[in-house]
Motif scaffolding. Structure first.
Motif, mmCIF file in Angstrom:
data_model
loop_
_atom_site.group_PDB
_atom_site.id
_atom_site.type_symbol
_atom_site.label_atom_id
_atom_site.label_comp_id
_atom_site.label_asym_id
_atom_site.label_seq_id
_atom_site.Cartn_x
_atom_site.Cartn_y
_atom_site.Cartn_z
ATOM 1 N N UNK A 136 0.860 -1.182 0.000
ATOM 2 C CA UNK A 136 0.000 0.000 0.000
ATOM 3 C C UNK A 136 0.895 1.230 0.000
ATOM 4 N N UNK A 137 0.529 2.222 -0.762
ATOM 5 C CA UNK A 137 1.375 3.402 -0.878
ATOM 6 C C UNK A 137 1.512 4.134 0.453
ATOM 7 N N UNK A 138 0.550 3.948 1.340
ATOM 8 C CA UNK A 138 0.606 4.581 2.656
ATOM 9 C C UNK A 138 1.801 4.089 3.467
ATOM 10 N N UNK A 139 2.208 2.823 3.258
ATOM 11 C CA UNK A 139 3.354 2.291 3.990
ATOM 12 C C UNK A 139 4.658 2.916 3.492
ATOM 13 N N UNK A 140 4.767 3.085 2.197
ATOM 14 C CA UNK A 140 5.937 3.763 1.633
ATOM 15 C C UNK A 140 5.963 5.220 2.112
ATOM 16 N N UNK A 141 4.818 5.844 2.122
ATOM 17 C CA UNK A 141 4.716 7.258 2.504
ATOM 18 C C UNK A 141 5.274 7.511 3.897
ATOM 19 N N UNK A 142 5.088 6.555 4.795
ATOM 20 C CA UNK A 142 5.552 6.708 6.179
ATOM 21 C C UNK A 142 7.073 6.817 6.276
ATOM 22 N N UNK A 143 7.784 6.302 5.281
ATOM 23 C CA UNK A 143 9.237 6.369 5.298
ATOM 24 C C UNK A 143 9.760 7.781 5.010
ATOM 25 N N UNK A 144 8.963 8.577 4.321
ATOM 26 C CA UNK A 144 9.396 9.905 3.907
ATOM 27 C C UNK A 144 9.243 10.925 5.036
ATOM 28 N N UNK A 145 10.079 11.963 5.077
ATOM 29 C CA UNK A 145 9.887 13.055 6.036
ATOM 30 C C UNK A 145 8.505 13.682 5.846
ATOM 31 N N UNK A 146 7.893 14.139 6.908
ATOM 32 C CA UNK A 146 6.533 14.676 6.818
ATOM 33 C C UNK A 146 6.409 15.783 5.783
ATOM 34 N N UNK A 147 7.428 16.638 5.708
ATOM 35 C CA UNK A 147 7.374 17.758 4.762
ATOM 36 C C UNK A 147 7.449 17.316 3.307
ATOM 37 N N UNK A 148 7.843 16.057 3.083
ATOM 38 C CA UNK A 148 8.025 15.574 1.717
ATOM 39 C C UNK A 148 7.044 14.476 1.333
ATOM 40 N N UNK A 149 6.069 14.218 2.192
ATOM 41 C CA UNK A 149 5.161 13.101 1.938
ATOM 42 C C UNK A 149 4.201 13.355 0.779
ATOM 43 N N UNK A 150 4.109 14.589 0.327
ATOM 44 C CA UNK A 150 3.278 14.893 -0.845
ATOM 45 C C UNK A 150 4.129 15.289 -2.053
ATOM 46 N N UNK A 151 5.434 15.024 -1.967
ATOM 47 C CA UNK A 151 6.349 15.381 -3.041
ATOM 48 C C UNK A 151 6.468 14.192 -3.984
ATOM 49 N N UNK A 152 5.711 14.242 -5.086
ATOM 50 C CA UNK A 152 5.537 13.088 -5.964
ATOM 51 C C UNK A 152 6.834 12.528 -6.545
ATOM 52 N N UNK A 153 7.844 13.349 -6.896
ATOM 53 C CA UNK A 153 9.071 12.759 -7.461
ATOM 54 C C UNK A 153 9.699 11.676 -6.590
ATOM 55 N N UNK A 154 9.537 11.764 -5.275
ATOM 56 C CA UNK A 154 10.129 10.759 -4.391
ATOM 57 C C UNK A 154 9.329 9.460 -4.353
ATOM 58 N N UNK A 155 8.233 9.406 -5.104
ATOM 59 C CA UNK A 155 7.448 8.183 -5.225
ATOM 60 C C UNK A 155 7.783 7.423 -6.514
ATOM 61 N N UNK A 156 8.783 7.905 -7.257
ATOM 62 C CA UNK A 156 9.177 7.214 -8.497
ATOM 63 C C UNK A 156 9.488 5.747 -8.264
#
Length: 427
Positions: free
Chosen positions: A309-329
């Motif tokens: 689930x993308x939510x699990x990956x999202x938790x790894x990112x810093x809070x300020x960058x959790x909506x920064x799409x390039x880091x979801x490549x």
């Protein structure tokens, strides 16, 4: 418990050092890199190109043509007669197999970035294959970002709801959105401040690969140990080695064989490749989401769900960058089926790329590649330096983060990074 963890860590590092001990530069040899072998390979590749493209193109000869395409890409080989062959191939492109269409599109993106835009636009209109559509779109957008709105409208009309769930189409739309709204990226000082923080992936060894948007220019790799300290070299300066994140095709990261994706990879140890183009220098194993299960990627033995689930990956990112799409490549690339992206050295002859801005680096199929010099024996290796630095940091068990820091058309250097590092560092 803490004592046992230290003992285990010492054992792991000792094992890794023993594993890599045979790979000292003076001991590494591959006949594949002697001047005689390289000349022989070059002749064979030219023979493949000449012989295979002389065949009449039909269903039974497609594979031969695709072999020639790969040889042309590897060599960066350009001849007027080849360009004519490619041009005529587009006359029957809609009747060719999807694999052949992909191979041809990869070739023109690698060798002919300007010449075949009308043909790509025509294929875009006729294809309902998401991968072919996306490669054709990426080829056009590379030179004509003014086509972004037209391509987006065509994408939505062709694929409707699929455009909201297909990982390749999601990232293509993200690329289109970035072209339509320039300046929406996070500035590098904010981006790197959060990614360099001890609070990001705390307690983990992190290999950072810092790149430009234009992957024709090499980036650099730096290392943070599990205590959050950045590794120094023997002189007390920041440790770094140049690293190329460009594929031979030069396609975007969301497409197989495209550039290395931005985002988080799980780093899972060292290995030695049997691939002649990578060579025997130890490589660093990296895994994408979906390539391994969430439990292994998240390093969480209590996590039992095997569905990503993308939510699990999202938790790894810093809070300020959790909506920064390039880091979801990396997430979407893994979901799209990309695998086997590693950090490795190279035995490819750099002379193929003498006229490029990344020479003497050699591109790959989307991996992180470091410069090596061979003549049968290994003469110089940035990959060796990177491997030994990781061993000093505690091993290759942690994460790798690939991030584009800005759009300058020049190699990344320590000057870009030093002002943004935390004060702590480690020898």
């Amino acid at each position: 418990m803490q004592f046992m963890r230290k003992i285990i860590l010492i054992f792991i590092v000792a094992f890794a050092i023993n594993f890599i001990a045979h790979a000292q530069p003076s001991n590494l040899y591959t006949s594949y890199t002697t001047s005689q072998s390289r000349a022989h390979l070059y002749r064979n590749l030219l023979n493949t190109i000449n012989k295979n493209l002389s065949r009449e193109l039909n269903d039974s000869s497609e594979d031969y043509w695709q072999q020639a395409f790969l040889a042309i890409e590897l060599l960066g080989y350009k001849q007027p007669w080849i360009e004519k062959k490619v041009e005529h191939t587009f006359d029957s492109i809609t009747t060719r197999s999807p694999g052949f269409q992909v191979g041809l599109l990869e070739l023109i993106n690698a060798n002919y970035p300007f010449q075949f835009i009308p043909q790509a636009q025509d294929l875009l209109k006729h294809s309902d294959n998401t991968r072919i559509f996306s490669i054709a779109a990426a080829y056009i957008l590379r030179e004509l970002d003014t086509e972004a709105e037209v391509i987006n409208a065509l994408l939505v009309s062709k694929f409707a709801q699929q455009a909201k769930t297909d990982p390749v189409l999601i990232m293509l739309q993200a690329q289109i959105n970035a072209l339509q709204h320039p300046g929406s990226e996070i500035k590098n000082h904010r981006l790197l401040k959060d990614l360099f923080s001890k609070n990001f992936l705390p307690g983990n060894i992190v290999l950072y690969s810092l790149q430009r948007k234009n992957r024709d220019f090499p980036g650099i790799a730096i290392i943070r140990n599990a205590n959050g300290e950045f590794l120094q070299d023997s002189l007390g300066n920041l440790f770094s080695v140049p690293q190329l994140a460009r594929s031979i095709s030069g396609l975007p990261a969301y497409i197989s064989n495209g550039n290395t994706p931005q985002g988080i990879f799980r780093m899972t140890g060292f290995d030695v490749s049997s691939n002649n183009f990578i060579g025997p220098t130890p490589n660093i194993q990296l895994k994408l989401p979906f390539e391994i299960n969430p439990q292994k990627f998240l390093k969480d033995s209590l996590f039992t769900d095997t569905v990503w689930e993308i939510s699990e990956y999202k938790k790894l990112l810093p809070k300020n960058l959790q909506n920064y799409l390039p880091l979801y490549n990396t997430y979407y690339a893994g979901q799209a089926g990309r695998t086997e992206i590693i950090a490795h050295g190279t035995t490819v002859n750099p002379d193929y790329y003498k006229n490029t801005s990344y020479y003497p680096h050699t591109p790959s199929q989307g991996c992180l590649s470091t410069k090596e010099t061979w003549n049968g024996k290994l003469i110089q290796s940035d990959q060796q330096q990177l491997v030994y630095a990781l061993l000093r940091a505690g091993g290759a068990n942690g994460y790798c983060v690939v991030v584009e820091i800005d759009d300058k058309d020049e190699p990344v250097s320590q000057v870009d990074v030093l002002p943004l590092l935390p004060a702590t560092s480690s020898k």
